[in-house]
Design a protein around this motif. Structure first.
Motif, PDB file in Angstrom:
ATOM      1  N   PHE A   1      33.557  47.911  25.542  1.00  0.00           N
ATOM      2  CA  PHE A   1      33.663  47.251  26.834  1.00  0.00           C
ATOM      3  C   PHE A   1      35.069  46.698  27.019  1.00  0.00           C
ATOM      4  O   PHE A   1      35.663  46.155  26.102  1.00  0.00           O
TER       5      PHE A   1
ATOM      6  N   GLY B   1      19.159  43.266  29.097  1.00  0.00           N
ATOM      7  CA  GLY B   1      19.121  41.862  29.464  1.00  0.00           C
ATOM      8  C   GLY B   1      17.706  41.448  29.792  1.00  0.00           C
ATOM      9  O   GLY B   1      16.809  41.574  28.966  1.00  0.00           O
TER      10      GLY B   1
ATOM     11  N   PRO C   1      22.980  45.276  33.422  1.00  0.00           N
ATOM     12  CA  PRO C   1      23.721  45.440  32.165  1.00  0.00           C
ATOM     13  C   PRO C   1      22.946  46.297  31.164  1.00  0.00           C
ATOM     14  O   PRO C   1      21.716  46.320  31.170  1.00  0.00           O
TER      15      PRO C   1
ATOM     16  N   THR D   1      35.842  39.786  23.573  1.00  0.00           N
ATOM     17  CA  THR D   1      34.638  40.552  23.879  1.00  0.00           C
ATOM     18  C   THR D   1      34.924  42.020  24.097  1.00  0.00           C
ATOM     19  O   THR D   1      35.757  42.401  24.887  1.00  0.00           O
TER      20      THR D   1
ATOM     21  N   LEU E   1      28.690  47.213  25.724  1.00  0.00           N
ATOM     22  CA  LEU E   1      28.253  46.581  26.970  1.00  0.00           C
ATOM     23  C   LEU E   1      28.751  47.462  28.106  1.00  0.00           C
ATOM     24  O   LEU E   1      29.913  47.851  28.121  1.00  0.00           O
TER      25      LEU E   1
ATOM     26  N   TYR F   1      27.453  48.714  32.496  1.00  0.00           N
ATOM     27  CA  TYR F   1      26.602  48.360  33.635  1.00  0.00           C
ATOM     28  C   TYR F   1      26.158  49.611  34.363  1.00  0.00           C
ATOM     29  O   TYR F   1      26.891  50.598  34.444  1.00  0.00           O
TER      30      TYR F   1
ATOM     31  N   ALA G   1      36.344  38.668  34.836  1.00  0.00           N
ATOM     32  CA  ALA G   1      35.786  38.053  33.622  1.00  0.00           C
ATOM     33  C   ALA G   1      34.269  37.954  33.693  1.00  0.00           C
ATOM     34  O   ALA G   1      33.649  37.327  32.843  1.00  0.00           O
ATOM     35  N   SER G   2      33.674  38.547  34.728  1.00  0.00           N
ATOM     36  CA  SER G   2      32.224  38.458  34.867  1.00  0.00           C
ATOM     37  C   SER G   2      31.662  39.869  34.995  1.00  0.00           C
ATOM     38  O   SER G   2      32.412  40.851  35.049  1.00  0.00           O
ATOM     39  N   SER G   3      30.304  39.955  35.082  1.00  0.00           N
ATOM     40  CA  SER G   3      29.710  41.187  35.532  1.00  0.00           C
ATOM     41  C   SER G   3      30.328  41.538  36.874  1.00  0.00           C
ATOM     42  O   SER G   3      30.580  40.627  37.671  1.00  0.00           O
TER      43      SER G   3
ATOM     44  N   VAL H   1      29.219  39.024  43.266  1.00  0.00           N
ATOM     45  CA  VAL H   1      29.964  37.831  42.842  1.00  0.00           C
ATOM     46  C   VAL H   1      30.884  38.241  41.704  1.00  0.00           C
ATOM     47  O   VAL H   1      30.438  38.808  40.703  1.00  0.00           O
TER      48      VAL H   1
ATOM     49  N   ARG I   1      34.216  37.074  39.209  1.00  0.00           N
ATOM     50  CA  ARG I   1      35.088  35.994  38.761  1.00  0.00           C
ATOM     51  C   ARG I   1      36.377  36.600  38.243  1.00  0.00           C
ATOM     52  O   ARG I   1      36.375  37.397  37.309  1.00  0.00           O
TER      53      ARG I   1
ATOM     54  N   GLU J   1      36.283  32.582  41.834  1.00  0.00           N
ATOM     55  CA  GLU J   1      35.015  33.292  42.029  1.00  0.00           C
ATOM     56  C   GLU J   1      34.914  33.717  43.485  1.00  0.00           C
ATOM     57  O   GLU J   1      35.039  32.899  44.393  1.00  0.00           O
TER      58      GLU J   1
END
Lengths: 425, 607
Positions: free
Chosen positions: B220, B253, B297, B312, B316, B318, B344-346, B365, B367, B392
């Protein structure tokens, strides 16, 4: 008269169901992610991160939520850790998160004083897991994991909405492992020096404790951050539900001495061929391998059948026992003795005490409920004359504490005489 | 007579053509090559990969690890793979679960040990491998030679066949879209050793320790592109293949999925799971029905989620269920400094870096995080974001965001920088940025807004320090941190302090503390407080209240020690006061106050 009395006595005691799962009930919970230390039986203390209930002690594992089917539940997570933290709830329905920051798997609470709120519906009964969705490779290891039990509508002694899941006792087996190198680096804030590629656990735990602490009582004051224990007990013929959760990253072959288990559900779903058919796809095994992040429900029954001798030390002339035998060979009346063995003597002459060495679990008698003379200082852990069966990870290196045996992912399951009141947590 | 003969020959040839088509043969041209794989963090690792060409000797395919996904059309039963070997060692092909027809195998080395499970393709040659009655399902194709080495070197790919269009096995396994998810690993040390010493059997894999965990060939990274899985409401097929040497746990998840097959064999009953083991070499097929637009995810719950000493990474990715409307997010960088902006997010998608644009579902959404280079600082956002923290965005239209980076000429204290509340006795990670010529730092704290400073530590070489907050004499809201940086010649090259003061608490009133509380005189109440680390042992605690906003105080109790709570009755008032406060004073054995706190908010007392 005597026959009726004994029957009555056994009936009272064996019909009571004890709840062996420690946890919290309700529909609204506040967790605080905080750090602390747990204790291992080799006198080590390990730096951990855990979910505390409200603002209490950090605990490992996190609080077990005991919910009812259909509940809408809110969990507010407050964070005091130096890193962001979150929770994901596999198997729950309509999980929504508000507040905090968007993360890779869910919304997260900011370090030191952040907060995030999760809402979900516990639509289906069963055994579930929750754990941090933020850097799970580190945070699950550090202790941010816990269990959820959802009770089916209208029943506290069934795991699912079918009589196949009925139990007399239930116990949680949340299985995990610890590599102290990772915890030492986290305690120093050196997260970027943590290397998972040479992960090497040396502690293995059930419900946050390593043996023999698994067998102490729940909520002992000398384990303030490890409130849960694992001391399963039952009478013969009672159904014991094992709620097994793979909380860490490794698989563990959890092995039950004394009898096999019937696996009735995996990941909160009954093993059924069609909805409503019950656990008709259940299978039997005496070793259940836990799946990391997965759960399974298995039922264990010990009947004492086919020992070849009378476990109650009957002579065979006792009235009211085995007068009527059921299709499986058991007395139709409590304590449901195995009639083919009724009155059979113990097959060997027990050596004299001077020719024996003793373990702490020997009561002095081989008979269920029996006690006998022991040399001074011997025995002591078996005051009611029960039978002790080791339940443990069959990956034998996991039943040690940092190379010291016995320890690790191990506990004793006790079958007590039907007249004994069980000392459950 | 001549006419009759011609007719007969014609019909015989026609018959032969018909017979040949009844046992339809599908031909594939695979090529094994040495490549350098570039991982998203820039690491280059030597690997061996497959390419699929359009014909023997026609090198028009791209070499990849994993190799290309091969689909055998439903009506084909015989499969022929021509393998061209451009590796320095012999190789071969096996497809566990499919029965190989021609050739021979196993091949033994000079000591009699098996080195290949199938017949071999020598270096520089092309050799045929054949399967008849190719079964439908999801399979792993990989090298059958020196397997413990050649598979981790990269010689694996997915080969699949359907029973009917968009149907894997029986009729319950129909689907609308599919995704292939391949788990594998890279041990960079092993690959380098093999690359330098490639002979069959020369390198042992006994110390195999993967440094990277991969999904579809990459760990990822923030620029990842999700797998497009179509629209909502229909079954999606996910073919999971573990080509690595370690077991994995497939998880989505919080979502359930239905497991329908294992190793190409359909289960008689399907179970729903949220975590399943996919053992090394195993394939599993699952069906998943997304009910909402968005990103789902897929990750390894065996926690292969962080590569060796990296942030990270790992397994991982999506799945994307595309919404009817989608919008583009565009990131620009400006300023004389340098840095990158990542999601830094999904669901990831931007690593800017070089990947600065992505199209997302409506209302996703996201970030954004700006990460300055070592010699730069992040000044702030403009466009769709403001300020200089993480940003965000809920993407409701095409949006452009600009990150401004400037050169770093001084030290910048990042945490604590103002407003934080620290507890005595707790650990707090002080962190700062510094130019690259700073080789060591000294750290100080002040309790009086910078009038005087106490040393915390010196000769720190990292750019952070885990500070164990000391037990101070009293709560303060005038604390600051200062960092001084020195170069290698011990010359001071920079200094910075927290922009604003922060608080350090010894004790905190927890109830009554919230705003809007109302009490009635004489009713029972409980005053509670948390105590952190005190500078000396607490001998007694005074609990007081005020009804005039703290102008005067009345003592409710003097308690021995520090019980943390006091139960009593709400003080009686003759008229309503809206300025109620509670105060807790901790005192040492000499009755000197070593900690004090007051309710954060006024409360009301009614008569």
């Amino acid at each position: 008269m005597k026959k009726l009395f004994y029957t009555f006595l056994f009936f009272i005691i064996s019909s009571t169901s004890y709840a062996g799962i420690q946890g919290v009930t309700g529909t609204s919970f506040t967790f605080t992610a905080k750090d602390g230390y747990i204790v291992t039986p080799d006198a080590n203390s390990i730096y951990m991160w855990g979910y505390a209930l409200n603002n209490g002690n950090m605990q490992y594992p996190g609080p077990t939520l005991i919910l009812n089917q259909g509940d809408t539940v809110t969990v507010t997570l407050k964070n005091t850790l130096p890193v962001p933290v979150s929770i994901i709830f596999p198997g729950m329905s309509n999980v929504t998160a508000t507040g905090g920051d968007a993360g890779l798997l869910t919304r997260e609470a900011k370090p030191y004083n952040g907060s995030v709120t999760y809402t979900f519906t516990a639509s289906n009964p069963g055994t579930y897991i929750y754990y941090s969705g933020t850097n799970p490779e580190l945070q699950v290891e550090m202790g941010l994991v816990g269990a959820i039990v959802v009770r089916p509508t209208g029943f506290t002694n069934r795991a699912y909405n079918h009589p196949d899941s009925q139990f007399d006792h239930e116990y949680l087996f949340l299985l995990s492992e610890i590599d102290p190198k990772i915890h030492e680096k986290a305690a120093l804030g050196k997260y970027d020096e943590i290397n998972f590629t040479d992960y090497w656990p040396v502690y293995w735990l059930i419900n946050g404790r390593a043996a023999p602490d698994t067998m102490a009582e729940a909520n002992v004051p000398w384990l303030p951050t490890q409130p849960y224990n694992c001391m399963p007990m039952a009478h013969p013929h009672e159904k014991v539900l094992l709620r097994i959760i793979g909380a860490g990253r490794d698989m563990h072959p959890f092995h039950t001495h004394g009898s096999h288990t019937k696996v009735i559900a995996v990941d909160g779903k009954l093993l059924e061929s069609t909805p409503g058919s019950g656990a008709d796809l259940a299978y039997f095994t005496f070793t259940n391998t836990s799946v990391p992040g997965g759960t399974l429900d298995a039922i264990y029954v010990w009947t004492g059948a086919k020992m070849g001798w009378d476990i109650y030390n009957h002579t065979g002339s006792e009235p009211g026992i085995c007068e009527t035998v059921d299709a499986n060979g058991f007395d139709v009346n409590p304590p449901y003795e195995y009639c083919a063995d009724h009155g059979k003597p113990f097959p060997v002459i027990l050596p004299d005490n001077k020719d024996l060495t003793f373990g702490q679990f020997y009561s002095g008698s081989p008979f269920l409920g029996g006690t006998g003379i022991l040399p001074p200082g011997e025995g002591g852990f078996n005051p009611n004359g029960g039978y002790f069966f080791m339940w443990h990870s069959h990956n034998e290196k996991e039943i040690v504490n940092n190379d010291i045996f016995p320890g690790g992912m191990l506990t004793m399951f006790v079958i007590e005489h039907p007249s004994v009141v069980l000392m459950n947590p | 007579m001549f006419k009759k003969l011609t007719f007969s020959i014609f019909s015989i040839c026609f018959l032969l053509i018909l017979i040949n088509n009844a046992f339809a043969t599908y031909e594939i041209y695979l090529r094994a090559e040495v490549i350098n794989k570039v991982l998203p963090d820039g690491t280059v690792v030597p690997m061996w990969g497959y390419a699929r060409d359009s014909g023997v000797g026609i090198h028009d395919g791209n070499v990849s690890v994993p190799g290309p996904v091969i689909t055998i059309p439903e009506n084909e039963t015989n499969v022929r793979i021509y393998l061209e070997n451009n590796l320095p060692v012999p190789t071969s092909i096996i497809i566990p679960g499919q029965y190989q027809q021609s050739g021979g195998g196993p091949v033994r080395n000079s000591s009699g040990r098996i080195q290949s499970l199938s017949h071999e393709t020598p270096p520089g040659s092309t050799v045929l491998y054949e399967w008849g009655d190719f079964k439908p399902g999801t399979y792993l194709l990989h090298s059958g030679t020196d397997i413990a080495i050649q598979v981790p070197m990269g010689l694996y790919c997915v080969i699949k066949k359907e029973t009917a269009p968009n149907q894997v096995y029986g009729s319950n396994t129909a689907y609308s879209n599919e995704a292939v998810v391949v788990f594998s690993e890279i041990d960079t040390e092993l690959n380098t050793q093999v690359h330098n010493n490639p002979g069959v059997g020369t390198i042992s894999s006994i110390n195999y320790e993967p440094k990277y965990y991969l999904v579809n060939g990459n760990p990822f990274y923030p620029g990842i592109t999700p797998i497009d899985i179509g629209d909502i409401g229909s079954n999606k097929l996910i073919r999971i293949v573990n080509a690595g040497l370690k077991d994995r746990v497939f998880s989505m998840g919080e979502n359930y999925f239905k497991v329908i097959a294992e190793d190409g064999n359909e289960y008689p009953f399907y179970q729903s799971n949220f975590a399943i083991i996919v053992a090394a070499g195993q394939t599993k097929d699952v069906l998943f029905t997304p009910n909402n637009y968005g990103y789902y995810p897929i990750f390894d719950r065996k926690l292969g989620l962080k590569n060796y000493l990296q942030t990270t990474g790992g397994i991982l990715t999506y799945l994307r269920v595309k919404s009817p409307n989608e919008f583009t997010l565009n990131v620009n960088k400006t300023g004389t400094g340098a840095g990158k902006v990542i999601v830094a997010s999904s669901p990831g998608g931007i690593d800017c870096g070089n990947d600065c644009t992505e199209t997302y579902n409506e209302n996703t959404v996201i970030r954004l995080k700006a990460i300055p280079d070592t010699n730069s600082k992040f000044v702030g956002w403009s466009g769709g974001c403001t300020g200089n923290g993480d940003c965000e965005i809920t993407l409701a239209s095409n949006t452009s965001v600009t990150a401004n980076f400037a050169p770093l000429t001084n030290i910048i204290v990042n945490y604590p920088n103002g407003g934080e509340i620290l507890k005595t006795g707790s650990n707090y990670l002080i962190s700062w940025q510094a130019p690259s010529n700073a080789s060591k730092f000294s750290i100080f704290y002040s309790l009086n807004n910078g009038t005087s400073w106490s040393l915390i530590a010196k000769n720190i070489t990292r750019r952070d320090f885990l500070w164990n907050v000391p037990a101070i004499k009293n709560n303060t809201n005038k604390a600051k941190i200062r960092v001084i940086g020195y170069n290698a010649s011990n010359t001071q090259i920079g200094i910075d302090s927290s922009d604003l003061p922060f608080s350090i608490e010894v004790v905190k009133v927890t109830s009554p503390d919230a705003s809007g509380l109302v009490f009635s005189s004489g009713t029972p109440w409980q005053i509670t407080w948390d105590t952190y680390l005190t500078s000396q042992p607490v001998a007694n605690t005074i609990v007081q209240y005020s009804i005039n906003g703290g102008f005067t105080w009345n003592t409710l109790a003097i308690l021995t020690g520090n019980p943390g709570s006091y139960s009593g009755s709400v003080p009686r008032v003759t008229t309503t006061t809206t300025k109620g406060l509670v105060r807790v004073l901790l005192r040492n054995a000499k009755n000197i106050v070593i900690g004090v706190d007051v309710s954060d908010n006024f409360f009301t007392i009614n008569p």
